[in-house]
Design a protein around this motif. Structure first.
Motif, mmCIF file in Angstrom:
data_model
loop_
_atom_site.group_PDB
_atom_site.id
_atom_site.type_symbol
_atom_site.label_atom_id
_atom_site.label_comp_id
_atom_site.label_asym_id
_atom_site.label_seq_id
_atom_site.Cartn_x
_atom_site.Cartn_y
_atom_site.Cartn_z
ATOM 1 N N VAL A 48 14.068 54.842 -74.014
ATOM 2 C CA VAL A 48 13.564 54.780 -75.328
ATOM 3 C C VAL A 48 13.057 53.364 -75.573
ATOM 4 C CG1 VAL A 48 14.065 54.971 -77.771
ATOM 5 C CG2 VAL A 48 14.597 56.590 -76.494
ATOM 6 N N ALA A 49 12.067 52.972 -75.943
ATOM 7 C CA ALA A 49 11.618 51.733 -76.020
ATOM 8 C C ALA A 49 10.138 51.639 -77.097
ATOM 9 C CB ALA A 49 11.148 51.140 -74.686
ATOM 10 N N ASP A 50 10.203 50.665 -77.997
ATOM 11 C CA ASP A 50 8.971 50.546 -78.877
ATOM 12 C C ASP A 50 7.814 49.948 -77.969
ATOM 13 O OD1 ASP A 50 7.706 50.542 -81.147
ATOM 14 O OD2 ASP A 50 8.592 49.011 -82.130
ATOM 15 N N GLN A 51 7.331 50.720 -77.175
ATOM 16 C CA GLN A 51 6.394 50.343 -76.355
ATOM 17 C C GLN A 51 5.479 51.539 -76.190
ATOM 18 O OE1 GLN A 51 8.020 49.501 -72.466
ATOM 19 N NE2 GLN A 51 8.558 47.304 -72.860
ATOM 20 N N LEU A 52 4.260 51.236 -75.571
ATOM 21 C CA LEU A 52 3.487 52.377 -75.267
ATOM 22 C C LEU A 52 3.670 52.618 -73.852
ATOM 23 C CD1 LEU A 52 0.209 51.174 -77.030
ATOM 24 C CD2 LEU A 52 2.171 52.528 -77.888
ATOM 25 N N PHE A 53 3.714 53.902 -73.447
ATOM 26 C CA PHE A 53 3.947 54.498 -72.165
ATOM 27 C C PHE A 53 5.175 54.087 -71.510
ATOM 28 C CE2 PHE A 53 -0.784 54.205 -72.692
ATOM 29 C CZ PHE A 53 -1.042 55.718 -73.016
ATOM 30 N N ALA A 54 6.290 54.121 -72.301
ATOM 31 C CA ALA A 54 7.655 53.675 -71.823
ATOM 32 C C ALA A 54 8.061 54.750 -70.869
ATOM 33 C CB ALA A 54 8.711 53.882 -72.767
ATOM 34 N N THR A 55 7.596 56.085 -71.079
ATOM 35 C CA THR A 55 7.784 57.391 -70.228
ATOM 36 C C THR A 55 6.568 57.677 -69.423
ATOM 37 O OG1 THR A 55 9.369 58.028 -71.822
ATOM 38 C CG2 THR A 55 8.731 59.555 -70.187
ATOM 39 N N GLY B 147 2.971 64.965 -76.880
ATOM 40 C CA GLY B 147 2.432 64.141 -77.959
ATOM 41 C C GLY B 147 1.781 62.783 -77.651
ATOM 42 N N TYR B 148 1.466 61.951 -78.465
ATOM 43 C CA TYR B 148 1.005 60.435 -78.433
ATOM 44 C C TYR B 148 2.030 59.519 -78.034
ATOM 45 C CZ TYR B 148 -3.050 57.596 -79.756
ATOM 46 O OH TYR B 148 -4.078 56.678 -79.540
ATOM 47 N N THR B 149 1.372 58.647 -77.355
ATOM 48 C CA THR B 149 2.685 57.715 -76.975
ATOM 49 C C THR B 149 3.278 56.877 -78.205
ATOM 50 O OG1 THR B 149 3.108 55.691 -75.403
ATOM 51 C CG2 THR B 149 0.941 55.615 -76.672
ATOM 52 N N ASN B 150 4.685 56.630 -77.896
ATOM 53 C CA ASN B 150 5.301 56.029 -79.174
ATOM 54 C C ASN B 150 5.718 56.979 -80.047
ATOM 55 O OD1 ASN B 150 6.774 53.476 -79.201
ATOM 56 N ND2 ASN B 150 5.700 53.253 -81.251
ATOM 57 N N ALA B 151 5.342 58.214 -80.035
ATOM 58 C CA ALA B 151 5.666 59.117 -81.081
ATOM 59 C C ALA B 151 7.218 59.462 -81.425
ATOM 60 C CB ALA B 151 5.044 60.471 -81.118
ATOM 61 N N LEU C 65 11.288 66.027 -89.304
ATOM 62 C CA LEU C 65 12.742 65.431 -89.088
ATOM 63 C C LEU C 65 12.612 63.890 -88.510
ATOM 64 C CD1 LEU C 65 13.542 66.915 -85.231
ATOM 65 C CD2 LEU C 65 11.246 66.087 -86.104
ATOM 66 N N SER C 66 13.842 63.425 -88.214
ATOM 67 C CA SER C 66 13.960 62.008 -87.550
ATOM 68 C C SER C 66 14.788 62.299 -86.504
ATOM 69 C CB SER C 66 14.584 61.157 -88.754
ATOM 70 O OG SER C 66 14.993 60.066 -88.012
ATOM 71 N N ALA C 67 14.276 61.570 -85.322
ATOM 72 C CA ALA C 67 15.001 61.737 -84.077
ATOM 73 C C ALA C 67 16.584 61.089 -84.386
ATOM 74 C CB ALA C 67 14.384 61.190 -82.961
HETATM 75 N N1 LIG Z 1 12.523 55.112 -87.679
HETATM 76 C C1 LIG Z 1 12.535 56.079 -86.432
HETATM 77 N N2 LIG Z 1 12.088 55.428 -85.307
HETATM 78 C C2 LIG Z 1 11.894 56.317 -84.360
HETATM 79 C C3 LIG Z 1 12.225 57.616 -84.298
HETATM 80 N N3 LIG Z 1 12.152 58.170 -83.359
HETATM 81 C C4 LIG Z 1 11.798 57.388 -82.410
HETATM 82 N N4 LIG Z 1 11.589 56.114 -83.025
HETATM 83 C C5 LIG Z 1 11.400 54.715 -82.390
HETATM 84 O O1 LIG Z 1 10.125 54.765 -81.949
HETATM 85 C C6 LIG Z 1 9.800 54.018 -80.593
HETATM 86 C C7 LIG Z 1 9.277 54.781 -79.655
HETATM 87 O O2 LIG Z 1 10.273 55.869 -79.182
HETATM 88 P P1 LIG Z 1 10.182 56.760 -77.807
HETATM 89 O O3 LIG Z 1 11.264 57.742 -78.100
HETATM 90 O O4 LIG Z 1 10.551 55.708 -76.731
HETATM 91 O O5 LIG Z 1 8.944 57.464 -77.967
HETATM 92 P P2 LIG Z 1 8.019 58.165 -76.798
HETATM 93 O O6 LIG Z 1 7.219 59.179 -77.376
HETATM 94 O O7 LIG Z 1 9.078 58.676 -75.788
HETATM 95 O O8 LIG Z 1 7.042 57.029 -76.251
HETATM 96 P P3 LIG Z 1 6.437 56.967 -74.791
HETATM 97 O O9 LIG Z 1 7.340 57.315 -73.677
HETATM 98 O O10 LIG Z 1 6.033 55.391 -74.751
HETATM 99 O O11 LIG Z 1 5.066 57.696 -74.793
HETATM 100 C C8 LIG Z 1 11.318 53.494 -80.253
HETATM 101 O O12 LIG Z 1 11.330 52.161 -80.929
HETATM 102 C C9 LIG Z 1 12.173 54.401 -81.158
HETATM 103 O O13 LIG Z 1 13.363 53.892 -81.685
HETATM 104 C C10 LIG Z 1 12.655 58.143 -85.688
HETATM 105 O O14 LIG Z 1 12.683 59.339 -85.969
HETATM 106 N N5 LIG Z 1 12.697 57.222 -86.975
#
Ligand SMILES: Nc1nc2c(ncn2[C@@H]2O[C@H](COP(=O)(O)OP(=O)(O)OP(=O)(O)O)[C@@H](O)[C@H]2O)c(=O)[nH]1
Ligand SMILES: [Mg+2]
Length: 462
Positions: free
Chosen positions: A269-276, A249-253, A385-387
């Motif tokens: 896990v980070a509130d950044q683009l392209f953390a992974t 999926g999209y970055t930060n999803a 859902l919510s992670a």
């Molecule tokens: N409120 C809320 N925040 C979430 C949820 N899932 C993830 N986040 C937040 O969204 C941000 C990105 O989450 P990641 O899990 O790092 O996202 P990713 O898709 O792995 O991002 P990249 O690796 O950068 O592509 C973090 O700050 C998470 O805490 C959710 O279900 N609810």
């Protein structure tokens, strides 16, 4: 987290082309702002202009360029031709009143908008200009001369982020290939007199190499990468008979957040683009019988430089070989539909469109009950859902198990007493439905993927 004042100030520059709506344009710039923030800058101003095309010489028209130069403390002087009169049609189009017809567009070559579009002047002087388009070497040079600031383009920003976030040897090599590919054509056109051509961190060492060295280095990198990838292929081959699901999926999803929640792993896990940038594979927890492997993958973004897509192909091959793709969408992002389309098109590009998939609307905790309902109406087959919710993650685990149930079959297996020591292999790759003991050994009834049954039968005999 440092205080915002410790971030070097940056100004964003965007051109709104015909056919791009105000909302899309604003979303593009907002995303560029997040990319720039991820790179460690603070966005203090945005200069945006409606234009029929990106100006060949300086991206912006001369008036806008001067406005930009006033912000950065530059001269505003660039070697462009004299600006011509603006047509009435263009004036109306720029004011947002109507579409610009082709004839009207051809009426004049260069325009010069004066109004500041409500821009608030920043209190600090931006030292970096980030342009939301790919720049040619001469555009970059012209802009640097006019603004007196360092200039980066969108691709350069993304390549820089990848460079900073790459951890594994493989990711580092992939990123270096992408950087060299990005820099090489720009070096070819420049005569080498300009310093800092690609801006901070994105090419200082590469600039010292001549083209031949770049070619040699690319060949060396590709060779090294091929060896690593062969290794990985073998590992993937060894996992072919396992149940595998990939988060894409999209970055930060929220892919890594779901990975953590589903597998108990400590992925970043980070509130950044392209953390992974690396693919991680872990078993679904609590562990299932047979166990299910979950992969976390690199995120996508719109206008992802083509070289980067190519260099991350092997990372994405992981997704290609999964039996189930979970498309993770940040449902709280107003542009989620466009983001999902980007994900779909990249997966199409790598040939993964036929892998069975489920849509996951993540970050549902940020949605109103009405918004949740609307999503489900629109996509009844999706999972909302919510992670961050353990109940939601447990329900997702059941859904994933259900999915695999359909592809498993049953078989009988006899494990001779002499081979009891390897019984663990059976439990890892199959669900044992019943067991009996007779003079030949332990007689098991199992349920597993056909490939796993074949492998176990081969290993233990009937
Ligand atoms: N409120 C809320 N925040 C979430 C949820 N899932 C993830 N986040 C937040 O969204 C941000 C990105 O989450 P990641 O899990 O790092 O996202 P990713 O898709 O792995 O991002 P990249 O690796 O950068 O592509 C973090 O700050 C998470 O805490 C959710 O279900 N609810
Ligand atoms: Mg991630």
């Amino acid at each position: 987290m440092p205080s915002s004042s410790s971030f070097p100030p940056a100004v964003l520059v965007g051109v709104q082309l015909p056919g791009v709506s105000d909302i899309e344009h604003a979303a593009d710039l907002a995303e560029l702002g997040r990319l720039v923030h991820t790179l460690g800058y603070e966005v203090v101003a945005t200069v945006s202009q409606r234009r029929e095309s990106v100006a060949a010489g300086t991206v912006l028209g001369t008036g806008k360029l001067q406005e930009l130069a006033r912000l950065t403390g530059g001269s505003g002087n660039v070697p462009t031709g004299a600006p011509s009169r603006k047509s009435k049609a263009r004036e109306r189009w720029e004011a947002g009143e109507e579409e610009l017809s082709e004839e009207a567009a051809e009426e004049e070559a260069e325009e010069e908008p004066e109004e500041g579009e409500g821009m608030v002047p920043p209190t600090v002087t931006p030292r970096v200009v980030v342009v939301d388009h790919e720049l040619s070497p001469s555009q970059l040079s012209n802009l640097e001369r006019a603004t007196g600031a360092q200039v980066l383009d969108r691709t350069g920003v993304i390549v820089d982020i990848f460079h900073r976030h790459a951890r594994s040897r493989e990711a580092r090599m992939q990123v270096e290939i992408a950087r060299l590919n990005y820099l090489a054509p720009r070096m070819r056109e420049s005569t080498g007199s300009r310093e800092r051509q690609q801006g901070r961190g994105s090419g200082d060492s590469a600039m010292e190499l001549d083209r031949r060295k770049i070619r040699d280095r690319l060949a060396e990198l590709r060779e090294g990468l091929a060896a690593i990838q062969q290794d990985q292929e073998q590992r993937r081959y060894a996992r072919r008979d396992q149940l595998r699901v990939a988060l894409v999926g999209y970055t930060n999803a929220g892919k890594s957040s779901l990975m953590r929640a589903m597998t108990g792993s400590e992925v970043l896990v980070a509130d950044q683009l392209f953390a992974t940038l690396d693919t991680t594979v872990r078993a679904l927890q609590p562990e299932t019988r047979p166990r299910i492997l979950v992969s976390d993958t690199v995120g996508f973004i719109q206008k992802l430089p083509h070289d980067l897509v190519a260099s991350f192909r092997s990372t994405l091959d992981e997704a290609l070989e999964a039996s189930l793709l979970l498309y993770v969408v940040d449902a709280s992002d107003p542009t989620w539909e466009a983001q999902l389309e980007v994900t779909r098109s990249v997966l199409r590009e790598i040939g993964a469109e036929n892998v069975p998939s489920r849509l996951l609307f993540n970050k549902a905790d940020r949605l109103s009950p009405e918004a949740r309902e609307a999503l489900l109406q629109q996509h009844p087959e999706a999972i909302v859902l919510s992670a961050h919710s353990p109940e939601d993650v447990a329900a997702l685990r059941l859904k994933v198990m259900e999915f695999f149930e359909g592809s498993m079959t049953e078989a009988e297996l006899v494990i001779p007493y002499a081979r009891q020591g390897r019984i663990g292999e059976v439990y890892e790759n199959a669900r044992v439905l019943s067991e009996e003991f007779d003079e030949h050994g332990r007689k098991l009834k199992i349920r597993a993927l056909p490939a796993a049954i074949a492998k176990l039968t081969h290993a233990f005999g009937k």
